[in-house]
Design a protein around this motif. Structure first.
Motif, PDB file in Angstrom:
ATOM      1  N   GLY A  12       0.794  -1.198   0.053  1.00 27.57           N
ATOM      2  CA  GLY A  12       0.050   0.117  -0.169  1.00 27.57           C
ATOM      3  C   GLY A  12       0.760   0.979  -0.094  1.00 27.57           C
ATOM      4  N   PRO A  13       0.123   2.309  -0.121  1.00 31.95           N
ATOM      5  CA  PRO A  13       0.994   3.583  -0.178  1.00 31.95           C
ATOM      6  C   PRO A  13       1.655   3.771   1.283  1.00 31.95           C
ATOM      7  CG  PRO A  13      -1.463   4.002  -0.254  1.00 31.95           C
ATOM      8  CD  PRO A  13      -1.061   2.581  -0.258  1.00 31.95           C
ATOM      9  N   PRO A  14       2.478   4.690   1.640  1.00 31.80           N
ATOM     10  CA  PRO A  14       2.864   4.867   2.818  1.00 31.80           C
ATOM     11  C   PRO A  14       2.245   5.578   3.752  1.00 31.80           C
ATOM     12  CG  PRO A  14       3.918   6.613   1.225  1.00 31.80           C
ATOM     13  CD  PRO A  14       2.930   5.638   0.712  1.00 31.80           C
ATOM     14  N   ARG A  15       2.058   5.256   5.113  1.00 28.91           N
ATOM     15  CA  ARG A  15       1.085   5.704   5.977  1.00 28.91           C
ATOM     16  C   ARG A  15       1.175   7.113   6.154  1.00 28.91           C
ATOM     17  NH1 ARG A  15       2.092   1.041  10.318  1.00 28.91           N
ATOM     18  NH2 ARG A  15       2.092  -0.535   8.600  1.00 28.91           N
ATOM     19  N   ALA A  16       0.103   7.732   6.159  1.00 28.33           N
ATOM     20  CA  ALA A  16       0.484   9.351   6.316  1.00 28.33           C
ATOM     21  C   ALA A  16       0.778   9.729   7.791  1.00 28.33           C
ATOM     22  CB  ALA A  16      -1.023  10.006   6.040  1.00 28.33           C
ATOM     23  N   ALA A  17       0.490   8.888   8.731  1.00 31.18           N
ATOM     24  CA  ALA A  17       0.898   9.079   9.887  1.00 31.18           C
ATOM     25  C   ALA A  17       2.484   9.232  10.148  1.00 31.18           C
ATOM     26  CB  ALA A  17       0.486   8.169  10.861  1.00 31.18           C
ATOM     27  N   ARG A  18       3.283   8.570   9.520  1.00 32.87           N
ATOM     28  CA  ARG A  18       4.897   8.302   9.345  1.00 32.87           C
ATOM     29  C   ARG A  18       5.389   9.660   8.858  1.00 32.87           C
ATOM     30  NH1 ARG A  18       6.344   2.707   7.183  1.00 32.87           N
ATOM     31  NH2 ARG A  18       6.176   3.794   5.146  1.00 32.87           N
ATOM     32  N   ARG A  19       6.099  10.170   9.797  1.00 33.19           N
ATOM     33  CA  ARG A  19       6.774  11.619   9.258  1.00 33.19           C
ATOM     34  C   ARG A  19       7.829  11.422   8.833  1.00 33.19           C
ATOM     35  NH1 ARG A  19       5.700  16.245  13.175  1.00 33.19           N
ATOM     36  NH2 ARG A  19       3.589  15.825  12.575  1.00 33.19           N
ATOM     37  N   ALA A  20       8.034  12.056   7.475  1.00 32.73           N
ATOM     38  CA  ALA A  20       9.242  11.789   6.602  1.00 32.73           C
ATOM     39  C   ALA A  20      10.300  12.751   7.212  1.00 32.73           C
ATOM     40  CB  ALA A  20       9.200  12.183   5.318  1.00 32.73           C
ATOM     41  N   PRO A  21      11.572  12.438   7.215  1.00 25.84           N
ATOM     42  CA  PRO A  21      12.708  13.324   7.742  1.00 25.84           C
ATOM     43  C   PRO A  21      12.725  14.584   6.880  1.00 25.84           C
ATOM     44  CG  PRO A  21      13.661  11.688   6.584  1.00 25.84           C
ATOM     45  CD  PRO A  21      12.232  11.232   6.982  1.00 25.84           C
ATOM     46  N   GLU A  22      13.035  15.731   7.286  1.00 24.44           N
ATOM     47  CA  GLU A  22      13.242  17.022   6.538  1.00 24.44           C
ATOM     48  C   GLU A  22      14.535  17.459   6.222  1.00 24.44           C
ATOM     49  OE1 GLU A  22      10.646  19.858   8.040  1.00 24.44           O
ATOM     50  OE2 GLU A  22       9.203  19.516   6.580  1.00 24.44           O
ATOM     51  N   ARG A  23      14.891  18.114   5.165  1.00 22.03           N
ATOM     52  CA  ARG A  23      16.117  18.389   4.795  1.00 22.03           C
ATOM     53  C   ARG A  23      16.062  19.904   4.397  1.00 22.03           C
ATOM     54  NH1 ARG A  23      17.134  14.362   6.849  1.00 22.03           N
ATOM     55  NH2 ARG A  23      18.098  12.464   6.272  1.00 22.03           N
ATOM     56  N   THR A  24      17.133  20.701   4.534  1.00 28.16           N
ATOM     57  CA  THR A  24      17.168  22.250   4.126  1.00 28.16           C
ATOM     58  C   THR A  24      17.769  22.400   2.765  1.00 28.16           C
ATOM     59  OG1 THR A  24      17.382  22.643   6.528  1.00 28.16           O
ATOM     60  CG2 THR A  24      17.805  24.419   5.016  1.00 28.16           C
ATOM     61  N   CYS A  25      17.129  23.061   2.143  1.00 26.96           N
ATOM     62  CA  CYS A  25      17.732  23.228   0.764  1.00 26.96           C
ATOM     63  C   CYS A  25      18.828  24.074   0.768  1.00 26.96           C
ATOM     64  CB  CYS A  25      16.455  23.644  -0.327  1.00 26.96           C
ATOM     65  SG  CYS A  25      17.117  24.196  -1.871  1.00 26.96           S
ATOM     66  N   ALA A  26      19.909  23.962   0.058  1.00 23.37           N
ATOM     67  CA  ALA A  26      21.181  24.722   0.200  1.00 23.37           C
ATOM     68  C   ALA A  26      21.008  25.801  -1.013  1.00 23.37           C
ATOM     69  CB  ALA A  26      22.505  24.093  -0.245  1.00 23.37           C
ATOM     70  N   GLY A  27      19.886  25.898  -1.770  1.00 23.10           N
ATOM     71  CA  GLY A  27      19.490  27.079  -2.398  1.00 23.10           C
ATOM     72  C   GLY A  27      18.672  28.101  -1.699  1.00 23.10           C
ATOM     73  N   CYS A  28      17.391  27.740  -1.582  1.00 27.62           N
ATOM     74  CA  CYS A  28      16.299  28.691  -1.015  1.00 27.62           C
ATOM     75  C   CYS A  28      16.330  28.515   0.282  1.00 27.62           C
ATOM     76  CB  CYS A  28      14.893  28.466  -1.663  1.00 27.62           C
ATOM     77  SG  CYS A  28      14.391  26.743  -1.179  1.00 27.62           S
ATOM     78  N   GLY A  29      16.899  27.757   0.827  1.00 27.31           N
ATOM     79  CA  GLY A  29      17.072  27.438   2.437  1.00 27.31           C
ATOM     80  C   GLY A  29      15.648  27.117   3.208  1.00 27.31           C
ATOM     81  N   LYS A  30      14.818  26.496   2.312  1.00 25.06           N
ATOM     82  CA  LYS A  30      13.364  26.027   2.799  1.00 25.06           C
ATOM     83  C   LYS A  30      13.616  24.580   3.097  1.00 25.06           C
ATOM     84  CE  LYS A  30      10.292  29.166   0.459  1.00 25.06           C
ATOM     85  NZ  LYS A  30       9.991  29.497  -0.995  1.00 25.06           N
ATOM     86  N   LYS A  31      12.905  24.117   4.243  1.00 23.20           N
ATOM     87  CA  LYS A  31      12.652  22.716   4.594  1.00 23.20           C
ATOM     88  C   LYS A  31      11.626  21.800   3.861  1.00 23.20           C
ATOM     89  CE  LYS A  31      14.136  23.370   9.414  1.00 23.20           C
ATOM     90  NZ  LYS A  31      15.368  22.892   9.376  1.00 23.20           N
ATOM     91  N   GLY A  32      12.201  20.478   3.515  1.00 22.13           N
ATOM     92  CA  GLY A  32      11.298  19.913   2.733  1.00 22.13           C
ATOM     93  C   GLY A  32      11.906  18.256   2.969  1.00 22.13           C
ATOM     94  N   PRO A  33      10.840  17.276   2.309  1.00 24.02           N
ATOM     95  CA  PRO A  33      11.391  15.790   2.506  1.00 24.02           C
ATOM     96  C   PRO A  33      12.498  15.717   1.352  1.00 24.02           C
ATOM     97  CG  PRO A  33       9.142  16.265   1.222  1.00 24.02           C
ATOM     98  CD  PRO A  33       9.377  17.497   1.738  1.00 24.02           C
TER      99      PRO A  33
END
Ligand code: ZN
Length: 236
Positions: A12-33
Motif C-alpha cells: 500500500g501507499p506509505p502511511r500518512a502518520a509516518r513523518r518523513a525526515p526533513e532536509r534544508t535546501c542549500a539554495g532557497c533555505g526551505k525545509k522539505g522531504p
C-alpha cells in the motif's frame, strides 16, 4: 491463510502518520522531504557530485532540483552548508544527473522485473493498473502501480486504464520496445506495469529527475535523447 505482517505496508501507499525526515535546501533555505530534493556529496577537496539514490557515504547537501535553487547553491549555498570551499557547476551537473537518474530508473526496473514485480502484456498491465477485482476502481492507484511505456511505443493511451494512469501521472517513458522486451525474453514489449509502490515511486522520481535535469542551463543532452524517460507519455 497466513499473511506476512508487512504485506500491507509493502503493497500500500506509505502511511500518512509516518513523518518523513526533513532536509534544508542549500539554495532557497526551505525545509522539505529529501525525496523532493537532489542530494550532493561533497568530497574533502570540495568537489560536489550528485547522489541520485541519496544513499552514498560522505558529506551530503540537499537542494531542490530547480534552476534557481541550483544557481543559489552553486553561488555559495553548498559552501555555506559544508562550511568550506565547494566547486559546483550546474551545466556539467545536469548531464551527470540526467545519466545517473536514467541508469538508476532502469536498474530499478530490471531488479523489479527479476523479482517478478513487473507485468507485461496488455491484459496483465491493465489489471495491474486497475488493481485486483473487488478492491474498487482506485485499487491500482492505491497500490502504486506505475505504467512504463517504451519511448518508441505507439498509442500508450489505447485503453481506459492506460489513459487513466497517464492522466493521474502514474506513467513514465523509459527504455525502448527492444530494451523492455529483453527484460521479459521477448523481442519487443511496448509497455509494462510496476506493481511495487516503493519501486514505482523511485522509478518515477528518477524519471522526473532525468526530465528536469535536461532543462537546467548548460545541459548538453542531445535532442535525440529527449524521448527517453519523459515524465508522462502525454502529447505524443
Ligand atoms: Zn530550494
Amino acid at each position: 491463510m497466513l499473511v506476512p505482517m508487512n504485506a500491507a505496508a509493502d503493497n500500500g501507499p506509505p502511511r500518512a502518520a509516518r513523518r518523513a525526515p526533513e532536509r534544508t535546501c542549500a539554495g532557497c533555505g526551505k525545509k522539505g522531504p529529501p525525496v523532493e530534493m537532489l542530494r550532493l556529496v561533497v568530497d574533502p577537496d570540495g568537489a560536489a557530485a550528485p547522489d541520485v539514490a541519496g544513499s552514498s557515504f560522505g558529506r551530503g547537501v540537499h537542494v531542490h532540483p530547480t534552476q534557481p535553487c541550483l544557481d543559489r547553491a552553486a553561488r555559495g549555498g553548498v559552501a555555506r552548508s559544508v562550511k568550506g570551499k565547494v566547486s559546483l557547476d550546474v551545466g556539467p551537473l545536469a548531464d551527470v544527473v540526467h545519466e545517473a537518474a536514467l541508469r538508476r530508473a532502469w536498474s530499478l526496473l530490471v531488479g523489479a522485473s527479476r523479482a517478478r514485480l513487473v507485468k507485461w502484456g496488455a491484459r496483465a498491465v491493465e489489471e495491474a493498473l486497475a488493481g485486483p477485482p473487488g478492491e474498487g476502481p482506485d485499487a491500482g492507484a492505491r497500490r502504486g502501480a506505475l505504467l512504463v511505456v517504451a519511448s518508441d511505443a505507439a498509442r500508450p493511451d489505447a485503453t481506459p486504464a492506460f489513459s487513466r494512469a497517464i492522466a493521474e501521472g502514474r506513467a513514465v517513458v523509459l527504455g525502448t520496445k527492444a530494451e523492455l522486451g529483453a527484460l521479459f525474453r521477448q523481442e519487443e514489449v511496448a509497455f509494462c506495469a510496476v506493481l511495487d509502490h516503493k519501486v514505482s515511486r523511485e522509478v518515477h522520481r528518477m524519471c522526473d529527475l532525468a526530465v528536469v535535469s535536461r532543462t537546467w542551463s548548460g545541459s548538453s543532452i542531445s535532442r535525440s535523447k529527449e524521448a527517453a524517460c519523459r515524465r508522462s507519455p502525454e502529447g505524443r
